[in-house]
Scaffold this motif. Sequence first.
Motif, PDB file in Angstrom:
ATOM      1  N   GLU A 106     -22.464  52.692   1.913  1.00 11.48           N
ATOM      2  CA  GLU A 106     -22.095  51.558   2.545  1.00 11.48           C
ATOM      3  C   GLU A 106     -22.711  50.178   2.142  1.00 11.48           C
ATOM      4  OE1 GLU A 106     -22.749  51.313   7.575  1.00 11.48           O
ATOM      5  OE2 GLU A 106     -24.390  50.679   6.228  1.00 11.48           O
ATOM      6  N   ASP A 129     -24.102  56.647   4.028  1.00 12.12           N
ATOM      7  CA  ASP A 129     -25.025  55.241   4.657  1.00 12.12           C
ATOM      8  C   ASP A 129     -26.407  55.857   4.296  1.00 12.12           C
ATOM      9  OD1 ASP A 129     -26.318  53.352   6.061  1.00 12.12           O
ATOM     10  OD2 ASP A 129     -25.094  53.686   7.944  1.00 12.12           O
ATOM     11  N   ASP A 132     -29.474  54.350   7.898  1.00 13.39           N
ATOM     12  CA  ASP A 132     -28.640  53.755   9.098  1.00 13.39           C
ATOM     13  C   ASP A 132     -29.735  53.338  10.110  1.00 13.39           C
ATOM     14  OD1 ASP A 132     -26.449  53.490  10.720  1.00 13.39           O
ATOM     15  OD2 ASP A 132     -27.344  54.719  11.843  1.00 13.39           O
ATOM     16  N   GLU A 286     -20.059  56.463   8.789  1.00 16.92           N
ATOM     17  CA  GLU A 286     -20.864  56.941   9.872  1.00 16.92           C
ATOM     18  C   GLU A 286     -20.107  57.628  11.002  1.00 16.92           C
ATOM     19  OE1 GLU A 286     -21.285  52.616  10.610  1.00 16.92           O
ATOM     20  OE2 GLU A 286     -23.392  52.728   9.981  1.00 16.92           O
TER      21      GLU A 286
HETATM   22 MG    MG Z   1     -25.120  52.381   9.430  1.00 13.36          MG
END
Ligand code: MG
Length: 338
Positions: A106, A129, A132, A286
């Motif tokens: 990400e 990710d 997060d 996600e």
């Molecule tokens: Mg995230």
Amino acid sequence: MSAMIDTPADAPARSNEIVTLQAHILQQQTRYPEASGQFSWILSALAISAKMIASHVRRARLDDVLGTVGNQNVQGEQQQKLDVIANDILLRTLGGREGVAIVASEENEEPVILRADDAAERKYCVLFDPLDGSSNLDVCGSVGTIFSILRKDRRSPQPQSSLLQPGAEQVAAGYVLYGSSTVFVLTIGLGVDMFVLDPAYGAFMRVAQGVRIPKSNKCYSVNEGNRLSFPEGYQKYLSWAQERGYSSRYAGAMVADVHRILLQGGVFMYPPTRKAPKGKLRLMYEANPMAMIVEQAGGKALSAPGERILEVRPTDIHQRVPVIIGSSEEVEHVAAHL
Ligand code: MG
Ligand code: AHM
């Protein structure tokens, strides 16, 4: 410890058995005699990354890595932001594993192609990710790492398009929650297993196998501050739930919210808003991995009524998707209002 590794893969789990994540991975590998071990090495890279990131998360305030890039820590050294550090850790651990062809984060605009020379030998793509919910760090709140593993699509001419597979094609997915303890939740498509980092031994210990999400629980998790900009159906659902005495819980980090729902039941939502008409959460980093975990635990994960997140065909690596995820009955209550 060697006795654990010798445990036959199909032996019934004994309640007093001590199994580390590493031993668990080796046990699973014995189910596939033809396995090259590449996949197991990738999982072990994710496990060591999780330990390293957990250690940085614990020290975040001391190291002054909470603000923007360019901060100084207490020793006056220049520091990177913690999400950049977490990203680097994952890129470096996965970059050393033979089976990984492509890594997509990400944090990076473009996927990182590892060793294009003999890429045919490298079977897997790992998407993640790295941190997060990182704004939670400023207030000592929970954060997480989310990951998804896909088989490389050899027919795809471009590495980018090799990644654009629906979530149903994931071979594994999971998350790490850095909360009051560090929890590693994993599925390789055979149910959901849970491990907790024992700080005394530096190892993830298996604490649950075949986790099942409760079918219902009167609890929803959504950023209610956005309520007036949700589509009308979501607003109606919230009124319906409040009339029935539902509780509201929202950590502001998807990993923490979904983990609570995995264990206690309820529904997590990130609906479309005026500011984010397709929702805020990213499909590949996600929504897909969390959807695989929740479905493997017996729950549901939809992007709209009747539309499984895992069946959404991605067109862009960074695309966003609305998310309704959790206990099967609670997800259906939301869908019935949309
Ligand atoms: Mg995230
Ligand atoms: P991030 O990847 O930039 O951290 O954003 C994702 C996070 C999720 O963990 C969380 O559910 C959501 O953003 C919270 O967003 P909001 O503050 O709009 O409620």
